[in-house]
Design a protein around this motif. Structure first.
Motif, PDB file in Angstrom:
ATOM      1  N   LEU A  23      -7.754  -4.569  -4.798  1.00  0.00           N
ATOM      2  CA  LEU A  23      -7.026  -3.395  -5.267  1.00  0.00           C
ATOM      3  C   LEU A  23      -7.284  -2.239  -4.305  1.00  0.00           C
ATOM      4  CD1 LEU A  23      -7.855  -3.533  -9.090  1.00  0.00           C
ATOM      5  CD2 LEU A  23      -5.950  -4.603  -7.873  1.00  0.00           C
ATOM      6  N   LYS A  30      -6.673   6.226  -8.072  1.00  0.00           N
ATOM      7  CA  LYS A  30      -5.367   5.733  -8.507  1.00  0.00           C
ATOM      8  C   LYS A  30      -5.003   4.489  -7.702  1.00  0.00           C
ATOM      9  CE  LYS A  30      -0.582   7.227  -9.281  1.00  0.00           C
ATOM     10  NZ  LYS A  30      -0.541   7.154 -10.747  1.00  0.00           N
ATOM     11  N   LEU A  31      -4.519   3.468  -8.395  1.00  0.00           N
ATOM     12  CA  LEU A  31      -4.135   2.223  -7.739  1.00  0.00           C
ATOM     13  C   LEU A  31      -2.911   2.452  -6.865  1.00  0.00           C
ATOM     14  CD1 LEU A  31      -4.507  -0.904  -7.520  1.00  0.00           C
ATOM     15  CD2 LEU A  31      -2.896  -1.086  -9.418  1.00  0.00           C
ATOM     16  N   THR A  32      -3.038   2.091  -5.592  1.00  0.00           N
ATOM     17  CA  THR A  32      -1.922   2.299  -4.665  1.00  0.00           C
ATOM     18  C   THR A  32      -1.373   1.003  -4.076  1.00  0.00           C
ATOM     19  OG1 THR A  32      -3.447   2.608  -2.798  1.00  0.00           O
ATOM     20  CG2 THR A  32      -2.768   4.583  -4.028  1.00  0.00           C
ATOM     21  N   VAL A  34      -1.902  -3.723  -3.867  1.00  0.00           N
ATOM     22  CA  VAL A  34      -2.569  -4.986  -4.169  1.00  0.00           C
ATOM     23  C   VAL A  34      -2.407  -5.915  -2.989  1.00  0.00           C
ATOM     24  CG1 VAL A  34      -2.599  -7.008  -5.685  1.00  0.00           C
ATOM     25  CG2 VAL A  34      -2.142  -4.750  -6.650  1.00  0.00           C
ATOM     26  N   SER A  53       1.978  -8.116  -8.945  1.00  0.00           N
ATOM     27  CA  SER A  53       2.499  -6.999  -9.739  1.00  0.00           C
ATOM     28  C   SER A  53       1.708  -6.661 -10.991  1.00  0.00           C
ATOM     29  CB  SER A  53       3.947  -7.294 -10.153  1.00  0.00           C
ATOM     30  OG  SER A  53       4.000  -8.466 -10.958  1.00  0.00           O
ATOM     31  N   TYR A  56      -0.522  -3.358 -11.783  1.00  0.00           N
ATOM     32  CA  TYR A  56       0.065  -2.020 -11.919  1.00  0.00           C
ATOM     33  C   TYR A  56       0.179  -1.577 -13.381  1.00  0.00           C
ATOM     34  CZ  TYR A  56       1.052  -2.206  -6.957  1.00  0.00           C
ATOM     35  OH  TYR A  56       0.908  -2.272  -5.595  1.00  0.00           O
ATOM     36  N   HIS A  59      -1.559   1.864 -14.832  1.00  0.00           N
ATOM     37  CA  HIS A  59      -1.156   3.261 -14.638  1.00  0.00           C
ATOM     38  C   HIS A  59       0.210   3.649 -15.197  1.00  0.00           C
ATOM     39  CE1 HIS A  59      -4.550   4.879 -12.592  1.00  0.00           C
ATOM     40  NE2 HIS A  59      -4.499   4.038 -11.585  1.00  0.00           N
TER      41      HIS A  59
END
Length: 378
Positions: A23, A30-32, A34, A53, A56, A59
């Motif tokens: 990740l 914040k996840l940006t 993968v 996918s 995600y 968030h």
């Protein structure tokens, strides 16, 4: 100013294959992005579309992050203290009116081992009930019961990497290319490199189309087919006598039970020709090493546990277990079905599959947890 990002290694939260993902997290946590783990032993630098996918979901704007209470037909935010007090008061009322057996806990196969352990401990040590369960009830609880009875443990007997070390792959009641895509890809790859493939499934799946043999049986006739294979193997003396003598019990009773179940006798039930049954039986029993993979096409029947037992009997009779490239291997649906079962999130067993109705087990956990526990199974 350039915002730096970090990489967090973890496991894909979708299915039971357990692929390794990385990740990408920015400076604000914040996840940006993968990406796959290049060196992961299972996924080997690949992910399916679900793995790319599914992370995600952490968030979305509408994710619930605090307790909500229905007030005048609308959910309104409340504090954690108020929510916990309301839940406790409601449970006390239920206990007073109907006792602990009137409540239950649903755990999750997407939760961690630690959370699942806490859930079943809460049910048994606090609520005083064995009414604890999770989604394995409608997918792989027959695996837990069937493999525990025959092999002593309700889990895969081999590692997925053995796909590349086996001499024959048998897939029954599953479509790994659809539901366990990375593992299904390994099966395809191994087959293209020369490993024979047998698919036993009513459907013409992707793997069935490329298999050396597709046994297109009628839905629900798994046990009849396996029993006919066992009959053939024993009648032709293709079974592994030395393995049976050293490692197995009850062979004589099994042989007696399948003595009259010839491939011809089950043709009307299975829709499979006697000739094909004999071919598959010979291929599986006479191969040096053979792996069985199965899914919910085996377990999701009223006879699901018996189907799992039949598959285990097949592997044991042929000695196709306990070595690399062999074994009987259930394909789990969610990412921690195995862990939730191991942690005891089932109404009839404590952690480690210890019987919930056994007095010595109850005493052990009562001593460990410092209080009385429920007596009867949930």
């Amino acid at each position: 100013m350039i915002m730096t990002s970090s990489i967090v290694k973890t496991i894909c939260p979708f299915c039971g294959v357990g692929c390794g993902i990385c990740l990408k997290v920015d400076g604000q946590q914040k996840l940006t992005g993968v990406e796959p783990q290049a060196s992961h032993p299972i996924s080997r630098g690949k992910l399916c579309e679900k793995g790319w996918s599914t992370a995600y979901a952490v968030h979305p704007d509408n994710r619930i992050t605090q307790p909500l209470k229905r007030i005048t037909n609308k959910f309104q935010p409340i504090s954690w203290d108020e929510a916990l007090s309301l839940i406790c008061d409601s449970l006390k009322v239920i206990f007073e009116e109907a006792g602990p057996e009137a409540v239950g806990v649903i755990s999750s196969a997407r939760a961690t081992n630690e959370d699942n352990y806490a859930a079943q401990k809460f049910a048994r040590a606090v609520l005083k009930t064995n009414n604890i369960d999770h989604c394995a009830r409608i997918c792989h609880s027959p695996t837990v019961a069937g493999l525990k009875q025959t092999l002593g443990s309700g889990a895969m007997t081999n590692s997925a990497k053995d796909i590349y070390d086996t001499d024959l792959i048998v897939v029954i009641g599953a479509d790994p290319t659809e539901n366990h895509s990375i593992l299904g890809g390994h099966i395809v790859d191994a087959h293209l490199k020369g490993t024979p493939l047998i698919v036993i499934d009513p459907r013409e799946t992707r793997l069935a189309k490329m298999a050396d043999m597709h046994v297109q049986l009628k839905p629900g006739s798994n046990i009849a087919l396996i029993n006919a294979m066992l009959h053939t193997i024993i009648a032709q003396q293709w079974h592994n006598q030395s393995f049976i003598e050293q490692r197995c019990e009850g062979f004589e009773a099994l042989a007696s039970n399948v003595e009259k179940l010839t491939p011809e006798s089950v043709e009307p039930i299975t829709g499979v020709s006697a000739e094909l049954v004999r071919k598959v039986a010979k291929a599986y029993s006479q191969t040096k090493s053979a792996m069985i993979f199965y899914g919910m096409g085996i377990t999701q029947f009223v006879s699901g546990t018996q189907s799992v037992i039949a598959l285990a009997d097949l592997a044991l009779v042929c000695g196709q277990i306990g070595r690399p490239g062999t074994g009987i291997n259930p394909l789990r649906g969610q990412n921690n079905v195995q862990g939730a079962c191991d942690m005891g999130c089932l109404p009839n067993v404590y952690p480690g599959y210890q019987a919930a109705d056994a007095a010595d087990v109850q005493h052990k956990f009562s001593q460990c947890w410092g209080g009385e526990v429920a007596e009867g199974p949930g």
